[in-house]
Design an enzyme around this catalytic site. Structure first.
Site, PDB file in Angstrom:
ATOM      1  N   LYS A  64      -5.798   4.585  -8.220  1.00 12.42           N
ATOM      2  CA  LYS A  64      -6.277   4.665  -6.839  1.00 12.42           C
ATOM      3  C   LYS A  64      -5.762   5.850  -6.028  1.00 12.42           C
ATOM      4  O   LYS A  64      -6.509   6.366  -5.202  1.00 12.42           O
ATOM      5  CB  LYS A  64      -6.020   3.355  -6.091  1.00 12.42           C
ATOM      6  CG  LYS A  64      -4.574   2.999  -5.866  1.00 12.42           C
ATOM      7  CD  LYS A  64      -4.461   1.692  -5.058  1.00 12.42           C
ATOM      8  CE  LYS A  64      -3.013   1.343  -4.778  1.00 12.42           C
ATOM      9  NZ  LYS A  64      -2.893   0.144  -3.938  1.00 12.42           N
ATOM     10  N   HIS A 192       4.370  -6.399  -6.692  1.00  9.40           N
ATOM     11  CA  HIS A 192       4.427  -5.030  -6.181  1.00  9.40           C
ATOM     12  C   HIS A 192       5.254  -5.078  -4.908  1.00  9.40           C
ATOM     13  O   HIS A 192       4.867  -5.723  -3.939  1.00  9.40           O
ATOM     14  CB  HIS A 192       3.025  -4.491  -5.893  1.00  9.40           C
ATOM     15  CG  HIS A 192       2.964  -2.994  -5.769  1.00  9.40           C
ATOM     16  ND1 HIS A 192       3.729  -2.282  -4.848  1.00  9.40           N
ATOM     17  CD2 HIS A 192       2.229  -2.067  -6.454  1.00  9.40           C
ATOM     18  CE1 HIS A 192       3.461  -0.996  -4.979  1.00  9.40           C
ATOM     19  NE2 HIS A 192       2.572  -0.841  -5.950  1.00  9.40           N
ATOM     20  N   GLU A 268       3.142  -0.030 -12.752  1.00  8.12           N
ATOM     21  CA  GLU A 268       1.896   0.561 -12.259  1.00  8.12           C
ATOM     22  C   GLU A 268       2.170   1.764 -11.352  1.00  8.12           C
ATOM     23  O   GLU A 268       1.795   1.771 -10.178  1.00  8.12           O
ATOM     24  CB  GLU A 268       1.093  -0.471 -11.466  1.00  8.12           C
ATOM     25  CG  GLU A 268       0.840  -1.783 -12.159  1.00  8.12           C
ATOM     26  CD  GLU A 268       0.355  -2.841 -11.179  1.00  8.12           C
ATOM     27  OE1 GLU A 268      -0.078  -2.477 -10.060  1.00  8.12           O
ATOM     28  OE2 GLU A 268       0.422  -4.029 -11.500  1.00  8.12           O
TER      29      GLU A 268
END
Length: 396
Positions: A64, A192, A268
């Site tokens: 992203k 996250h 990630e």
């Protein structure tokens, strides 16, 4: 014709070097302005640094912040895996021939079509954080495996992603229990701790909670969990220095060492890989004096590559090709007809002429990805350099 070998990764965040000026001016002459100059060598450098800092973690690059084909190809050659969150990102990695088994789909909320598109590609690991989302996978229980995402609030982060996604450990147990009843496979847990997390203890605390939860799952007679996804959020330096990544990850590795040996760990990373890799180039369209300051109107702005000033709260280091000693109170504004389109209201700059170039550093993350075509003004073109490992840009 003579050529100068350019090592783009060596540029500092201060005044541009002669080699950098040559590349910038040559690129503007060829492609026009505004531009984003993407250095694939810095992508390699950042990926390797994080890989070395987290040696037992599989790194899934989160597309992203910079969903660009050259980034995907460069990281694939480095052995990276990928984190997807939309059907568009599935199409991007598929077009670059990324093996589906090197991908996971981590958007906690998905349409049925999103699930179908990912499964058709071959990506079969998904994330859920509520019972409603879990039930979407009843039809796909023979194909899909799930990670349950936990929430760990972090008010200090650029973006507290646990405000929008994630569940409590108690709800996670409910989801895992219900999944067993439905015959849906739960692979593990994910979290996250937030974008630009400056304190590694946030990861440590989350890992410890997940470790306890994994033990509780077994004690309740539920299937043992085999995977922990620790998300992204690894910090980079914009205007303030951050802890070097090797030092930052030491306590994280210590916490991970307490997990059962059967648990594999994923991450990630997004911003850490790409932020430093892009330099923006904008040109002065016009200028005016207002309230004792010179306003320079650029051909890129808040609605374009500097969108992160609105959406990401990043502070991009700015400089100019012209490096006169005399500086004046100045304002940098974008090209649209909107008054909020101001890049910097308090900056000391040399006297610039129309057509002079302004350089933005650390422009790889959440810049072109969140740019718009407001006013039908074309967004900056992104030009990739050093796409082949060890082969520097040739200027001539």
């Amino acid at each position: 014709m003579t050529h100068a070998v350019l090592d783009f990764a060596s540029f500092s965040s201060s005044a541009p070097t002669a080699e950098e000026i040559q590349l910038i001016e040559s690129s503007v002459a060829q492609f026009g302005a505004p531009l984003l100059l993407l250095d694939c060598d810095i992508i390699r450098q950042q990926y390797r640094a994080l890989r070395d800092a987290l040696p037992n973690v599989t790194l899934h690059f989160a597309l992203k912040p910079l969903p660009h084909y050259a980034v995907v190809r460069t990281l694939l050659d480095e052995g990276a895996s990928f984190d997807l969150a939309s059907s568009g990102e599935v199409k991007l990695v598929a077009a670059q021939r990324v093996p589906a088994d090197k991908t996971i789909h981590t958007h906690p909320i998905k349409r049925d079509q999103d699930i179908c598109d990912a499964l058709a590609y071959g990506c079969n690991v998904f994330v859920v954080d509520n019972l409603n989302e879990l039930e979407k996978f009843v039809a796909y229980k023979e194909e899909a495996e799930l990670l349950v995402r936990l929430s760990f609030r972090n008010s200090e982060a650029f973006a507290d992603l646990s405000k929008k996604f994630g569940c409590s450990p108690e709800l996670a147990i409910q989801i895992i229990t219900r999944a067993k009843e439905l015959g849906i496979r739960i692979k593990g847990l994910s979290f996250h701790v937030g974008s630009q997390t400056m304190n590694p203890q946030k990861y440590v605390d989350a890992i410890n909670v997940c470790n306890d939860l994994m033990l509780k799952v077994v004690s309740l007679g539920l299937p043992a969990l085999s995977t922990l996804d620790i998300g992204g959020g690894f910090p980079v330096s914009y205007s303030n220095k951050v802890i070097p990544i090797g030092e930052f990850c030491k306590p994280i590795n210590e916490a991970l060492s307490e997990l059962p040996e059967t648990v594999s760990v994923l991450a990630e990373p997004g911003r850490f890989i790409v932020a430093q890799a892009v330099t923006s180039v904008a040109s002065v369209m016009g200028q005016a004096e207002r309230d004792g300051k010179i306003w320079y109107y650029l051909d890129d702005g808040i609605y374009g590559s500097f969108s992160g000033l609105m959406f990401d709260e990043a502070t991009y280091p700015l400089t100019t090709i012209k490096q006169d000693v005399q500086r004046y109170p100045s304002v940098l504004a974008g090209p649209t007809c909107d008054s909020i389109d101001v890049i910097s209201e308090h900056i000391m700059l040399p006297k610039l002429d129309n057509g002079d170039l302004v350089i933005g550093r650390m422009m790889g993350a959440y810049t072109s990805a969140t740019a718009t075509d407001f006013n039908f003004i074309q967004r900056a073109q992104c030009i990739a350099f050093n796409e082949e490992a060890g082969q520097k840009v040739q200027l001539g």
